[in-house]
Scaffold this motif. Sequence first.
Motif, PDB file in Angstrom:
ATOM      1  N   VAL A 152       9.478  19.384  20.194  1.00  0.00           N
ATOM      2  CA  VAL A 152       9.591  20.510  21.125  1.00  0.00           C
ATOM      3  C   VAL A 152      10.766  21.422  20.789  1.00  0.00           C
ATOM      4  N   GLY A 153      11.553  21.026  19.795  1.00  0.00           N
ATOM      5  CA  GLY A 153      12.718  21.808  19.409  1.00  0.00           C
ATOM      6  C   GLY A 153      13.528  21.055  18.373  1.00  0.00           C
ATOM      7  N   ALA A 154      14.762  21.512  18.167  1.00  0.00           N
ATOM      8  CA  ALA A 154      15.654  20.852  17.214  1.00  0.00           C
ATOM      9  C   ALA A 154      17.091  21.147  17.618  1.00  0.00           C
ATOM     10  N   ILE A 155      17.991  20.291  17.128  1.00  0.00           N
ATOM     11  CA  ILE A 155      19.416  20.470  17.391  1.00  0.00           C
ATOM     12  C   ILE A 155      20.172  20.392  16.077  1.00  0.00           C
ATOM     13  N   GLY A 156      21.210  21.197  15.952  1.00  0.00           N
ATOM     14  CA  GLY A 156      22.067  21.180  14.776  1.00  0.00           C
ATOM     15  C   GLY A 156      23.519  21.296  15.186  1.00  0.00           C
ATOM     16  N   LEU A 157      24.361  20.493  14.574  1.00  0.00           N
ATOM     17  CA  LEU A 157      25.796  20.523  14.850  1.00  0.00           C
ATOM     18  C   LEU A 157      26.580  20.664  13.566  1.00  0.00           C
ATOM     19  N   SER A 158      27.705  21.347  13.656  1.00  0.00           N
ATOM     20  CA  SER A 158      28.608  21.491  12.527  1.00  0.00           C
ATOM     21  C   SER A 158      30.026  21.639  13.052  1.00  0.00           C
ATOM     22  N   GLY A 159      30.956  21.024  12.333  1.00  0.00           N
ATOM     23  CA  GLY A 159      32.360  21.119  12.709  1.00  0.00           C
ATOM     24  C   GLY A 159      33.144  19.886  12.338  1.00  0.00           C
ATOM     25  N   GLY A 160      32.447  18.785  12.146  1.00  0.00           N
ATOM     26  CA  GLY A 160      33.083  17.551  11.706  1.00  0.00           C
ATOM     27  C   GLY A 160      32.483  17.153  10.376  1.00  0.00           C
ATOM     28  N   HIS A 161      32.754  15.920   9.958  1.00  0.00           N
ATOM     29  CA  HIS A 161      32.033  15.359   8.815  1.00  0.00           C
ATOM     30  C   HIS A 161      30.583  15.230   9.262  1.00  0.00           C
ATOM     31  N   TYR A 162      29.641  15.300   8.331  1.00  0.00           N
ATOM     32  CA  TYR A 162      28.244  15.271   8.764  1.00  0.00           C
ATOM     33  C   TYR A 162      27.907  14.021   9.565  1.00  0.00           C
ATOM     34  N   SER A 163      28.596  12.904   9.305  1.00  0.00           N
ATOM     35  CA  SER A 163      28.336  11.685  10.087  1.00  0.00           C
ATOM     36  C   SER A 163      28.775  11.871  11.541  1.00  0.00           C
ATOM     37  N   GLN A 164      29.851  12.620  11.756  1.00  0.00           N
ATOM     38  CA  GLN A 164      30.296  12.925  13.116  1.00  0.00           C
ATOM     39  C   GLN A 164      29.343  13.925  13.783  1.00  0.00           C
ATOM     40  N   ASP A 165      28.861  14.887  13.019  1.00  0.00           N
ATOM     41  CA  ASP A 165      27.869  15.829  13.534  1.00  0.00           C
ATOM     42  C   ASP A 165      26.634  15.061  14.014  1.00  0.00           C
ATOM     43  N   MET A 166      26.215  14.061  13.230  1.00  0.00           N
ATOM     44  CA  MET A 166      25.061  13.240  13.583  1.00  0.00           C
ATOM     45  C   MET A 166      25.323  12.442  14.854  1.00  0.00           C
ATOM     46  N   GLU A 167      26.507  11.882  14.982  1.00  0.00           N
ATOM     47  CA  GLU A 167      26.849  11.089  16.162  1.00  0.00           C
ATOM     48  C   GLU A 167      26.766  11.937  17.433  1.00  0.00           C
ATOM     49  N   CYS A 168      27.293  13.139  17.370  1.00  0.00           N
ATOM     50  CA  CYS A 168      27.258  14.029  18.538  1.00  0.00           C
ATOM     51  C   CYS A 168      25.836  14.499  18.836  1.00  0.00           C
ATOM     52  N   ALA A 169      25.048  14.744  17.798  1.00  0.00           N
ATOM     53  CA  ALA A 169      23.653  15.138  18.003  1.00  0.00           C
ATOM     54  C   ALA A 169      22.870  14.006  18.656  1.00  0.00           C
ATOM     55  N   ARG A 170      23.110  12.787  18.221  1.00  0.00           N
ATOM     56  CA  ARG A 170      22.403  11.641  18.817  1.00  0.00           C
ATOM     57  C   ARG A 170      22.769  11.473  20.282  1.00  0.00           C
ATOM     58  N   ALA A 171      24.024  11.748  20.640  1.00  0.00           N
ATOM     59  CA  ALA A 171      24.430  11.686  22.047  1.00  0.00           C
ATOM     60  C   ALA A 171      23.656  12.728  22.859  1.00  0.00           C
ATOM     61  N   ALA A 172      23.464  13.904  22.297  1.00  0.00           N
ATOM     62  CA  ALA A 172      22.705  14.952  22.976  1.00  0.00           C
ATOM     63  C   ALA A 172      21.253  14.534  23.152  1.00  0.00           C
ATOM     64  N   LEU A 173      20.660  13.978  22.104  1.00  0.00           N
ATOM     65  CA  LEU A 173      19.264  13.553  22.181  1.00  0.00           C
ATOM     66  C   LEU A 173      19.075  12.469  23.248  1.00  0.00           C
ATOM     67  N   ALA A 174      20.013  11.531  23.310  1.00  0.00           N
ATOM     68  CA  ALA A 174      19.949  10.481  24.333  1.00  0.00           C
ATOM     69  C   ALA A 174      20.064  11.071  25.730  1.00  0.00           C
ATOM     70  N   ALA A 175      20.934  12.049  25.889  1.00  0.00           N
ATOM     71  CA  ALA A 175      21.179  12.652  27.209  1.00  0.00           C
ATOM     72  C   ALA A 175      19.955  13.364  27.767  1.00  0.00           C
ATOM     73  N   ILE A 176      19.079  13.850  26.901  1.00  0.00           N
ATOM     74  CA  ILE A 176      17.885  14.546  27.385  1.00  0.00           C
ATOM     75  C   ILE A 176      16.631  13.675  27.317  1.00  0.00           C
ATOM     76  N   GLY A 177      16.804  12.407  26.953  1.00  0.00           N
ATOM     77  CA  GLY A 177      15.675  11.497  26.924  1.00  0.00           C
ATOM     78  C   GLY A 177      14.727  11.695  25.768  1.00  0.00           C
ATOM     79  N   ALA A 178      15.233  12.252  24.677  1.00  0.00           N
ATOM     80  CA  ALA A 178      14.401  12.468  23.492  1.00  0.00           C
ATOM     81  C   ALA A 178      14.076  11.138  22.832  1.00  0.00           C
ATOM     82  N   ASP A 179      12.967  11.111  22.111  1.00  0.00           N
ATOM     83  CA  ASP A 179      12.575   9.920  21.360  1.00  0.00           C
ATOM     84  C   ASP A 179      13.669   9.597  20.347  1.00  0.00           C
ATOM     85  N   ALA A 180      13.949   8.316  20.153  1.00  0.00           N
ATOM     86  CA  ALA A 180      14.948   7.896  19.173  1.00  0.00           C
ATOM     87  C   ALA A 180      14.440   8.156  17.761  1.00  0.00           C
ATOM     88  N   LEU A 181      15.366   8.633  16.899  1.00  0.00           N
ATOM     89  CA  LEU A 181      15.026   8.866  15.488  1.00  0.00           C
ATOM     90  C   LEU A 181      15.847   7.971  14.606  1.00  0.00           C
TER      91      LEU A 181
END
Length: 141
Positions: free
Chosen positions: A112-141
């Motif tokens: 239904v959409g996508a999320i992108g983060l930038s500002g840390g190391h890509y592993s940190q960007d991923m961690e913050c994106a996963r927190a967002a996905l969990a917060a909205i009840g998105a399917d786990a990837l």
Amino acid sequence: MTFVKHSIDAETAEKAVAAAAKKAAELKLKMCIAVTDEAGDLKAFARMDGAPKLSIGISQDKAYTAASFSMPTHSWFDFIKDDPPLLHGITHTPRLVVFGGGFPIMLKGEMVGAIGLSGGHYSQDMECARAALAAIGADAL
């Protein structure tokens, strides 16, 4: 013939941005956070105070890449690394990002959409994106 496509709504997109920003603040990071609809068009965006200017475009391109192929940006490198023509050709594609921080937003198996983060190391960007996905009840990837 036609078919029905679902798209993230503005309220959910903003909720994802807020959750990602909260996680980034916990990690003492300054991020740019972009949420797109299923077509890769920007739906919600935030640049945290002090986030790098270059991260504005990178975050949006990560979300665009994830929406365009319905796959996380970190999956791209493994997909292309052993294929020299693809590795040296596709990486010149405008807006394509081949490192972590972009995820499709999947709800009940549908993108239904996508999320992108930038500002840390890509592993940190991923961690913050996963927190967002969990917060909205998105399917786990």
